[in-house]
Write an enzyme that holds these catalytic residues in place. Structure first.
Site, short mmCIF file in Angstrom:
data_model
loop_
_atom_site.label_atom_id
_atom_site.label_comp_id
_atom_site.label_asym_id
_atom_site.label_seq_id
_atom_site.Cartn_x
_atom_site.Cartn_y
_atom_site.Cartn_z
N SER A 34 100.46 36.64 -29.12
CA SER A 34 100.96 37.60 -28.13
C SER A 34 100.59 39.00 -28.59
O SER A 34 101.11 39.50 -29.59
CB SER A 34 102.48 37.48 -28.00
OG SER A 34 103.03 38.60 -27.35
N SER A 35 99.71 39.65 -27.84
CA SER A 35 99.23 40.98 -28.24
C SER A 35 100.38 41.96 -28.36
O SER A 35 100.48 42.71 -29.35
CB SER A 35 98.21 41.49 -27.21
OG SER A 35 97.82 42.81 -27.51
N HIS A 63 98.02 36.73 -17.59
CA HIS A 63 97.02 37.60 -18.20
C HIS A 63 95.86 37.94 -17.28
O HIS A 63 95.08 38.84 -17.57
CB HIS A 63 96.47 36.94 -19.47
CG HIS A 63 97.53 36.43 -20.38
ND1 HIS A 63 97.89 35.10 -20.44
CD2 HIS A 63 98.34 37.08 -21.25
CE1 HIS A 63 98.86 34.94 -21.31
NE2 HIS A 63 99.16 36.13 -21.81
N CYS A 90 109.54 41.02 -19.71
CA CYS A 90 109.24 42.10 -18.78
C CYS A 90 109.14 41.51 -17.37
O CYS A 90 109.18 40.29 -17.18
CB CYS A 90 107.93 42.78 -19.17
SG CYS A 90 106.48 41.68 -19.08
N GLU A 137 93.48 38.59 -21.32
CA GLU A 137 93.49 39.72 -20.38
C GLU A 137 92.15 40.45 -20.37
O GLU A 137 91.65 40.84 -19.31
CB GLU A 137 94.61 40.71 -20.73
CG GLU A 137 94.70 41.86 -19.74
CD GLU A 137 95.72 42.92 -20.11
OE1 GLU A 137 95.50 44.09 -19.76
OE2 GLU A 137 96.75 42.56 -20.73
N SER A 184 107.06 38.47 -23.91
CA SER A 184 107.01 37.07 -23.46
C SER A 184 108.03 36.19 -24.18
O SER A 184 107.98 34.97 -24.07
CB SER A 184 105.60 36.51 -23.64
OG SER A 184 105.12 36.73 -24.95
N HIS A 186 102.33 33.99 -23.47
CA HIS A 186 102.11 33.59 -24.86
C HIS A 186 103.44 33.34 -25.58
O HIS A 186 103.89 34.16 -26.38
CB HIS A 186 101.28 34.64 -25.58
CG HIS A 186 99.83 34.59 -25.23
ND1 HIS A 186 98.98 35.66 -25.34
CD2 HIS A 186 99.06 33.56 -24.77
CE1 HIS A 186 97.77 35.31 -24.95
NE2 HIS A 186 97.79 34.05 -24.60
#
Length: 320
Positions: free
Chosen positions: A230-231, A81, A18, A133, A275, A47
């Site tokens: 990675s969320s 983050h 992104c 974050e 990511s 991440h």
């Protein structure tokens, strides 16, 4: 030689990097070009181990805390983050040169938090405990000013202070559907709770989940390229599982894909967390080609044209 069986692959679009991740990586790369190695980075810049190791080879040094960094005048970069306010304050105290790679959409949430606090509102943050974050967002305000809610069960039982108005904000990388359920409960319990002026979950998270929802009913298996810490990548696996995909797995690299899990599958979906670079998707495709003839179709649900500017200290060198 026996002919390889046909495997229909649906590629999710958008997928992968992104604008916030792209900006954060460029900040480290441009700092290395301008100031030379080492450039210190507090926490993983994003991440993804592939990205982190690539930057390490260029001269980036990743640390957990500022006290690991010598006073050698070299830059330190704060990860995408975001960080608590105490971190830049400590960097300033030590007269460090620092560059903030916080995603602008995370910074927007930070400013929202400050806005609500200035209006004497108690803040409910919807997010995951211990995620960087969330730590960074809670660290924008004094202790006790924010209550964290992680799921619907907590939303039903949370007891925020009753002597102040309420507001809520969210982590940017959450499941859109899960967050909607939590928000509905909070708004039912606290009808006057102030909501964000604009959705906090970022466009990239929303778009990647929408692409998975579009593809999942068409396939027997979904592969998410991403990291377990990675969320947004973890959320993609969850979204795929709920959207009727029989199997949803995460792999970090092509070599991590166990081809035995693909046995008997004729239609497969592939996406990548925000990511994860596209080269890792290509690795997964190369791994599948070891055993299958691929017929690839891309399913695009949104076009992303967002670009975030580099910090002023680096912008000139980047344009040059």
């Amino acid at each position: 030689m026996a002919e390889k069986p046909l495997l229909h692959v649906f590629l999710a679009g958008p997928r992968g990097f992104c604008a916030g991740v792209d900006r954060a990586i460029k900040i480290v790369e441009e700092a290395l070009k301008r100031y030379g190695a080492p450039v210190y980075v507090r926490h993983e810049i994003v991440h993804n181990r592939f990205v982190v190791e690539a930057l390490e080879r260029q001269g980036a040094v990743f640390v957990e805390e500022l006290d690991e960094i010598p006073n050698d005048g070299q830059p330190v970069v704060f990860s995408a983050h975001g960080v608590p306010k105490s971190i830049p304050a400590e960097a300033e105290r030590r007269e460090m040169f620092f560059l903030d790679a916080t995603c602008p959409l995370v910074s927007k949430v930070h400013r929202e938090a400050e806005h609500h606090f200035s209006r004497d509102r108690h803040l409910i943050l919807i997010g995951h405990a211990r995620h960087p974050e969330v730590i960074g967002t809670m660290g924008q305000l004094p202790p006790g000013a924010v209550t964290l809610v992680e799921d619907e069960e907590q939303a039903r039982t949370v007891e925020p202070p009753s002597d102040r108005p309420l507001a809520f904000i969210t982590q940017t990388t959450l499941s859109v559907d899960d967050t909607a359920g939590i928000v509905n409960i909070l708004q039912s319990r606290f009808p006057q709770i102030a909501a964000p002026a604009k959705e906090d979950i970022c466009y990239a998270t929303t778009n990647r989940q929408a692409a998975v929802k579009e593809i999942a009913p068409k396939v027997e298996m979904m592969i998410v390229v991403g990291a377990p810490n990675s969320s947004n990548s973890v959320r993609l696996v969850e979204v795929a599982g709920r959207a009727s995909t029989a199997k949803a797995v995460m792999v970090q690299r092509g070599r991590d894909l166990d081809l035995a899990t693909v046995e008997g599958v004729s239609r497969i979906g592939i996406t990548a967390g925000a990511s994860a670079p596209e080269v890792l998707v290509e690795e997964v495709l190369a791994r599948l080609r070891e055993r299958y003839t691929l017929e690839i179709e891309e399913i695009v649900v949104a076009e992303e044209k967002v670009i975030f500017k580099l910090p002023a200290a680096l912008a000139a060198s980047a344009s040059a």
